[in-house]
Design a protein around this motif. Structure first.
Motif, PDB file in Angstrom:
ATOM      1  N   LEU A  37     -17.569   2.221  -0.669  1.00 59.37           N
ATOM      2  CA  LEU A  37     -16.322   1.481  -0.889  1.00 59.37           C
ATOM      3  C   LEU A  37     -16.170   1.307  -2.398  1.00 59.37           C
ATOM      4  O   LEU A  37     -17.101   0.840  -3.061  1.00 59.37           O
ATOM      5  N   GLN A  38     -15.018   1.679  -2.933  1.00 60.55           N
ATOM      6  CA  GLN A  38     -14.856   1.713  -4.388  1.00 60.55           C
ATOM      7  C   GLN A  38     -13.691   0.842  -4.837  1.00 60.55           C
ATOM      8  O   GLN A  38     -12.696   0.693  -4.126  1.00 60.55           O
ATOM      9  N   CYS A  39     -13.824   0.307  -6.061  1.00 56.55           N
ATOM     10  CA  CYS A  39     -12.737  -0.488  -6.642  1.00 56.55           C
ATOM     11  C   CYS A  39     -12.873  -0.505  -8.164  1.00 56.55           C
ATOM     12  O   CYS A  39     -13.983  -0.502  -8.693  1.00 56.55           O
ATOM     13  N   PRO A  60     -13.480   4.978   0.838  1.00 58.97           N
ATOM     14  CA  PRO A  60     -12.191   4.299   0.605  1.00 58.97           C
ATOM     15  C   PRO A  60     -12.162   3.533  -0.726  1.00 58.97           C
ATOM     16  O   PRO A  60     -13.156   2.955  -1.142  1.00 58.97           O
ATOM     17  N   GLU A  61     -10.982   3.551  -1.353  1.00 64.09           N
ATOM     18  CA  GLU A  61     -10.774   2.749  -2.564  1.00 64.09           C
ATOM     19  C   GLU A  61      -9.760   1.653  -2.293  1.00 64.09           C
ATOM     20  O   GLU A  61      -8.662   1.927  -1.792  1.00 64.09           O
ATOM     21  N   ILE A  62     -10.119   0.445  -2.645  1.00 63.16           N
ATOM     22  CA  ILE A  62      -9.187  -0.679  -2.555  1.00 63.16           C
ATOM     23  C   ILE A  62      -8.362  -0.675  -3.828  1.00 63.16           C
ATOM     24  O   ILE A  62      -8.868  -0.921  -4.922  1.00 63.16           O
ATOM     25  N   LYS A  63      -7.058  -0.364  -3.683  1.00 58.73           N
ATOM     26  CA  LYS A  63      -6.202  -0.176  -4.847  1.00 58.73           C
ATOM     27  C   LYS A  63      -5.577  -1.501  -5.285  1.00 58.73           C
ATOM     28  O   LYS A  63      -4.961  -2.204  -4.485  1.00 58.73           O
ATOM     29  N   LYS A  64      -5.736  -1.817  -6.538  1.00 60.95           N
ATOM     30  CA  LYS A  64      -5.067  -2.967  -7.154  1.00 60.95           C
ATOM     31  C   LYS A  64      -5.094  -4.228  -6.275  1.00 60.95           C
ATOM     32  O   LYS A  64      -4.044  -4.768  -5.893  1.00 60.95           O
ATOM     33  N   LEU A 109     -15.246  12.118   2.038  1.00 61.54           N
ATOM     34  CA  LEU A 109     -13.806  12.306   1.898  1.00 61.54           C
ATOM     35  C   LEU A 109     -13.206  10.988   1.410  1.00 61.54           C
ATOM     36  O   LEU A 109     -13.457   9.935   1.995  1.00 61.54           O
ATOM     37  N   GLU A 110     -12.392  11.066   0.346  1.00 63.08           N
ATOM     38  CA  GLU A 110     -11.849   9.851  -0.257  1.00 63.08           C
ATOM     39  C   GLU A 110     -10.544   9.395   0.385  1.00 63.08           C
ATOM     40  O   GLU A 110      -9.692  10.221   0.721  1.00 63.08           O
ATOM     41  N   GLN A 111     -10.409   8.058   0.511  1.00 63.64           N
ATOM     42  CA  GLN A 111      -9.131   7.449   0.913  1.00 63.64           C
ATOM     43  C   GLN A 111      -8.748   6.407  -0.138  1.00 63.64           C
ATOM     44  O   GLN A 111      -9.530   5.494  -0.394  1.00 63.64           O
ATOM     45  N   ASP A 112      -7.591   6.526  -0.743  1.00 60.51           N
ATOM     46  CA  ASP A 112      -7.041   5.431  -1.539  1.00 60.51           C
ATOM     47  C   ASP A 112      -6.198   4.600  -0.588  1.00 60.51           C
ATOM     48  O   ASP A 112      -5.440   5.153   0.211  1.00 60.51           O
ATOM     49  N   VAL A 113      -6.306   3.273  -0.683  1.00 58.51           N
ATOM     50  CA  VAL A 113      -5.657   2.439   0.331  1.00 58.51           C
ATOM     51  C   VAL A 113      -4.717   1.426  -0.312  1.00 58.51           C
ATOM     52  O   VAL A 113      -5.104   0.707  -1.242  1.00 58.51           O
ATOM     53  N   LEU A 134      -2.718   6.288   0.294  1.00 55.62           N
ATOM     54  CA  LEU A 134      -1.840   6.751  -0.785  1.00 55.62           C
ATOM     55  C   LEU A 134      -2.552   6.475  -2.094  1.00 55.62           C
ATOM     56  O   LEU A 134      -3.188   5.420  -2.228  1.00 55.62           O
ATOM     57  N   HIS A 135      -2.401   7.346  -3.066  1.00 53.68           N
ATOM     58  CA  HIS A 135      -3.124   7.112  -4.314  1.00 53.68           C
ATOM     59  C   HIS A 135      -2.606   5.920  -5.095  1.00 53.68           C
ATOM     60  O   HIS A 135      -3.354   5.234  -5.779  1.00 53.68           O
ATOM     61  N   ASP A 136      -1.306   5.664  -5.013  1.00 57.69           N
ATOM     62  CA  ASP A 136      -0.709   4.623  -5.844  1.00 57.69           C
ATOM     63  C   ASP A 136       0.002   3.590  -4.996  1.00 57.69           C
ATOM     64  O   ASP A 136       0.368   3.857  -3.857  1.00 57.69           O
TER      65      ASP A 136
HETATM   66 CA    CA Z   1      -9.228   6.970  -5.899  1.00 57.54          CA
END
Ligand code: CA
Length: 329
Positions: free
Chosen positions: A187-189, A150-154, A45-49, A60-62
């Motif tokens: 963990l994605q970025c 989880p994705e580490i956003k920006k 299950l994906e989490q944008d963070v 949150l995606h953004d």
């Molecule tokens: Ca994402």
């Protein structure tokens, strides 16, 4: 192709990664969307963070709030000069007062007409800690283990805002107990510099994924054309465990409509990297494909290792239809 030359023991099943939850059915990143994805059998299950003003991690995606919530109604005038509302400008308490809605575009119209209409449904923005506890609880109560992604956003943008998002995410994962089961965490970025930092400086004990954007999107300072050029993936060796390309980066269409795979998956596999492309959507199929099943068949023929999807049920069913062995991790 090397996969066809193998003896035909059933191929490992690509992992089904619920993209923002079962977002084809419920507003993205709401906890109900995650519960639905869990129940549908998604392996991850994906989490944008992103970070709040008071340094909480929220899912949150953004970095923006205005296309997925009622923020402009509740907090008029709190946008920045560009007219956008940023999660970073709000405290967690303020964010908790918002209601999540189906995503709208710049024109205010739903991006995917026909999805959950929402509106008055009280769906709140989860913190990362809340969501991790929610998934751990579902794993316990159902006996089925879903992993997290989880994705580490920006991260560079967050650094400019005075917050080290990667450190917050790693602390939150450890606090939630996930460091004890690192096989259940990807963990994605998009930012290669941050992946290098996660690997070498922060010693993240998790599998890392380098996401690959199109350079025109302005995702980060990473030059994606360099990664996609022949031999370009070698710069990832020893840093990440996999890549997350955009689906259209995996193929070209011949003039007669034939789908021709690029060498990206083979090149990644030659380096020991898994490949988890994004995003499979039943209501917005990739060009050149007539059904979700045909995309699934094609991904399996390429030995693809996973797929981000808005429709976990249909994706799981498509792999079931092929009689595949249980997913590799
Ligand atoms: Ca994402």
């Amino acid at each position: 192709m090397h996969s066809a030359a193998r003896s035909r023991t059933p191929a490992p099943r690509p992992i089904t990664i619920a993209h923002r939850g079962a977002s084809g059915y419920l507003p993205e990143h709401s906890l109900p969307a995650k519960a639905l994805a869990h129940g549908m059998g998604a392996e991850f299950l994906e989490q944008d963070v992103v970070a709040t003003r008071d340094n909480h991690c929220v899912v949150l995606h953004d970095i923006h709030l205005d296309r997925v919530s009622d923020v402009s109604d509740l907090f008029p005038g709190r946008g920045r000069e560009d007219g956008r509302y940023y999660a970073r400008d709000f405290t967690l308490a303020e964010l908790k007062s918002l209601t999540l809605t189906e995503r709208v575009g710049e024109d205010g119209a739903p991006v995917f007409p026909g999805r959950y209409p929402g509106g008055a449904t009280p769906l709140a923005i989860p913190t990362l800690a809340e969501e991790l506890e929610f998934i751990a609880g579902l794993n316990l109560s159902t006996g089925r283990q879903a992993g997290i992604y989880p994705e580490i956003k920006k991260p560079a943008w967050h650094q400019g805002e005075g917050v080290d998002l990667s450190v917050l995410v790693i602390e939150t994962l450890a606090h939630g107990g996930w460091a004890a089961t690192p096989d259940q965490v990807w963990l994605q970025c998009f930012d290669l510099n941050e992946n290098i930092r996660l690997r070498n400086e922060l010693k993240a004990p998790y599998k890392l994924v380098q996401l690959i954007a199109d350079d025109s999107w302005g995702e980060s300072s990473t030059v994606y054309a360099d990664l996609l050029a022949p031999g370009g993936l070698t710069q990832l060796k020893g840093i990440v465990h996999g890549i997350g390309p955009w689906l259209p980066q995996l193929y070209e269409l011949a003039p007669d409509g034939t789908v021709m795979a690029t060498p990206l998956i083979e090149e990644a596999h030659a380096l020991g990297l898994q490949v988890h492309p994004y995003t499979l959507r039943a209501d917005a199929l990739p060009e050149g494909f007539a059904s979700l099943q045909s995309v699934a068949n094609w991904l399996v023929s390429l030995d693809c290792d996973g797929i981000f999807t808005d429709f976990p049920d249909q994706t799981v069913a498509a792999f079931d239809a092929l009689g595949l062995a249980p997913a590799r991790s």
